[in-house]
Design a protein around this motif. Structure first.
Motif, PDB file in Angstrom:
ATOM      1  N   GLU A 273       0.826  -1.195   0.000  1.00  0.00           N
ATOM      2  CA  GLU A 273       0.000   0.000   0.000  1.00  0.00           C
ATOM      3  C   GLU A 273       0.873   1.262   0.000  1.00  0.00           C
ATOM      4  N   ALA A 274       0.364   2.299  -0.632  1.00  0.00           N
ATOM      5  CA  ALA A 274       0.992   3.627  -0.614  1.00  0.00           C
ATOM      6  C   ALA A 274      -0.157   4.611  -0.582  1.00  0.00           C
ATOM      7  N   PRO A 309       2.796  -0.632  -6.107  1.00  0.00           N
ATOM      8  CA  PRO A 309       2.010   0.075  -5.085  1.00  0.00           C
ATOM      9  C   PRO A 309       0.519   0.050  -5.410  1.00  0.00           C
ATOM     10  N   PHE A 310      -0.307   0.097  -4.355  1.00  0.00           N
ATOM     11  CA  PHE A 310      -1.754   0.105  -4.543  1.00  0.00           C
ATOM     12  C   PHE A 310      -2.411   0.705  -3.297  1.00  0.00           C
ATOM     13  N   HIS A 311      -3.732   0.653  -3.249  1.00  0.00           N
ATOM     14  CA  HIS A 311      -4.543   1.191  -2.150  1.00  0.00           C
ATOM     15  C   HIS A 311      -4.317   2.694  -1.984  1.00  0.00           C
ATOM     16  N   PHE A 312      -4.206   3.405  -3.131  1.00  0.00           N
ATOM     17  CA  PHE A 312      -4.088   4.854  -3.097  1.00  0.00           C
ATOM     18  C   PHE A 312      -5.376   5.468  -2.546  1.00  0.00           C
ATOM     19  N   SER A 313      -5.243   6.504  -1.755  1.00  0.00           N
ATOM     20  CA  SER A 313      -6.413   7.206  -1.229  1.00  0.00           C
ATOM     21  C   SER A 313      -7.203   7.835  -2.381  1.00  0.00           C
ATOM     22  N   PRO A 314      -8.533   7.832  -2.295  1.00  0.00           N
ATOM     23  CA  PRO A 314      -9.355   8.469  -3.340  1.00  0.00           C
ATOM     24  C   PRO A 314      -9.060   9.955  -3.503  1.00  0.00           C
ATOM     25  N   ARG A 315      -8.420  10.575  -2.533  1.00  0.00           N
ATOM     26  CA  ARG A 315      -8.099  11.999  -2.648  1.00  0.00           C
ATOM     27  C   ARG A 315      -7.167  12.268  -3.827  1.00  0.00           C
ATOM     28  N   TYR A 316      -6.471  11.221  -4.309  1.00  0.00           N
ATOM     29  CA  TYR A 316      -5.528  11.394  -5.425  1.00  0.00           C
ATOM     30  C   TYR A 316      -6.108  10.851  -6.736  1.00  0.00           C
ATOM     31  N   ALA A 317      -7.407  10.906  -6.892  1.00  0.00           N
ATOM     32  CA  ALA A 317      -8.048  10.394  -8.105  1.00  0.00           C
ATOM     33  C   ALA A 317      -7.405  10.995  -9.348  1.00  0.00           C
TER      34      ALA A 317
END
Length: 344
Positions: A273-274, A309-317
């Protein structure tokens, strides 16, 4: 070398965590985390045999209902693994529904749920459709060396991490990789076909030289023949097996980093995750997640061959490329200039 394990992020880098891993030549699969899995076809879901759940936050476990819906009415045993308290969480999910008509099904669905506590002690319970999914305790024990599941072809190990709640990370590793030389098949006029799966399995399981291997062609009407394993060993080479590690939802602490390094060391592929960009490190700390830089640093320290990397926060759409580059820059040991939006 053609890898045996084929991983796919079901929902990409930003959606619910779920890593689907198919095994080459086998009609079965495993899953790391059980977020939304509606993107998987029913056929792929029905191939699942083992599901390893990091923890029961909604985005990691909401796919259980979809899984259940597709498997009820089929003769199936599926094994789930999770952290301490997981058995009760599975039971609560099952008992949210009424099963008064369960006796009318001709096929039984069996769910084996195993939970692992901080000392690596394990407890397993069984839930059967024919018993309206009442809980049956079937065993306690210890998880030696963190191994959750082992078979001749591969093993799955775990490490317990902290996300303000226990959270499991996982690694799957082939015992060995068996590669077939097609030119040697051609020289001996042997066909390519499903029998090669049996040959690989026999080698992986260290069967004796006189073990019979049935050779059949895909061509209709051709006659099958049988040869002892000793006569076929020259067709294959054995190399170290593939290793895939999976880490998500973890605070950036020294203790967690040491645990991840022990699990993921020398992995061919690390899914990590990142959740937050490095510029939002304070927010990442508050929410017990990794930044892009932390993810890359951990991958570098673990000496993995490739990091995903995965599980990026939706804030970085829409910013996947930027976050991936931040991770890979840290993985290579470089630092990036601040993103234009982050400059004062």
């Amino acid at each position: 070398m053609r890898p045996m394990l084929h991983p796919t992020l079901v929902n990409g880098r930003t959606g619910d965590p779920a890593l689907y891993i198919e095994t080459l030549f086998e009609k079965r699969a495993i899953l790391f985390d059980l977020g939304d899995i509606t993107a998987l076809s029913p056929r792929k879901v029905q191939r699942l045999e083992h599901i390893f759940v990091s923890h029961a936050h909604i985005d990691h476990f909401i796919g259980f209902d979809h899984l259940l819906r597709l498997l009820v009415g089929r003769e199936k045993t599926i094994r789930l693994y999770g952290p301490e308290g997981f058995i009760d969480q599975v039971q609560h999910k099952l008992h949210a529904y009424r099963w008064n008509l369960a006796h009318g099904y001709s096929c039984d669905l069996v769910i084996l749920a195993t939970e692992i506590d901080s000392s690596l002690a394990r407890r397993t319970a069984r839930f059967r459709l024919e018993n309206a999914f009442s809980q049956e305790a079937i065993g306690n024990g210890r998880t030696a060396g963190g191994v959750l599941h082992s078979e001749p072809a591969f093993a799955v190990t775990t490490a317990i991490l902290d996300h303000k709640t226990p959270c499991l990370a996982f690694a799957i590793e082939e015992a060995v990789h068996v590669n077939v030389w097609k030119n040697r098949l051609a020289e001996r006029e042997l066909p390519i076909g499903p029998w090669l799966r049996d040959l690989k399995r026999a080698v992986t399981q260290s069967m004796p030289d006189d073990h019979p291997v049935r050779i059949a062609s895909r061509t209709m009407g051709s006659e099958a023949r049988t040869l002892p394993l000793r006569a076929l060993r020259e067709l294959v080479t054995i190399t170290p097996g593939q290793k895939i590690a999976y880490v998500t939802d973890v605070a950036d602490t020294a203790v967690n980093r040491r645990a991840i390094l022990g699990l993921a060391r020398n992995a061919d592929l690390l899914f990590i995750e990142a959740a937050f960009a490095q510029a939002d490190a304070q927010l990442a700390q508050q929410r017990a997640h990794l930044t892009t830089t932390a993810a890359g640093e951990i991958a570098r320290a673990a000496e993995v061959r490739r990091v995903e990397p995965f599980h990026f926060s939706p804030r970085y759409a829409g910013e996947d490329a930027r976050l991936v580059e931040e991770v890979r820059a840290a993985f290579r040991g470089f630092s990036l200039s601040p993103h234009p939006e982050e400059r004062a």
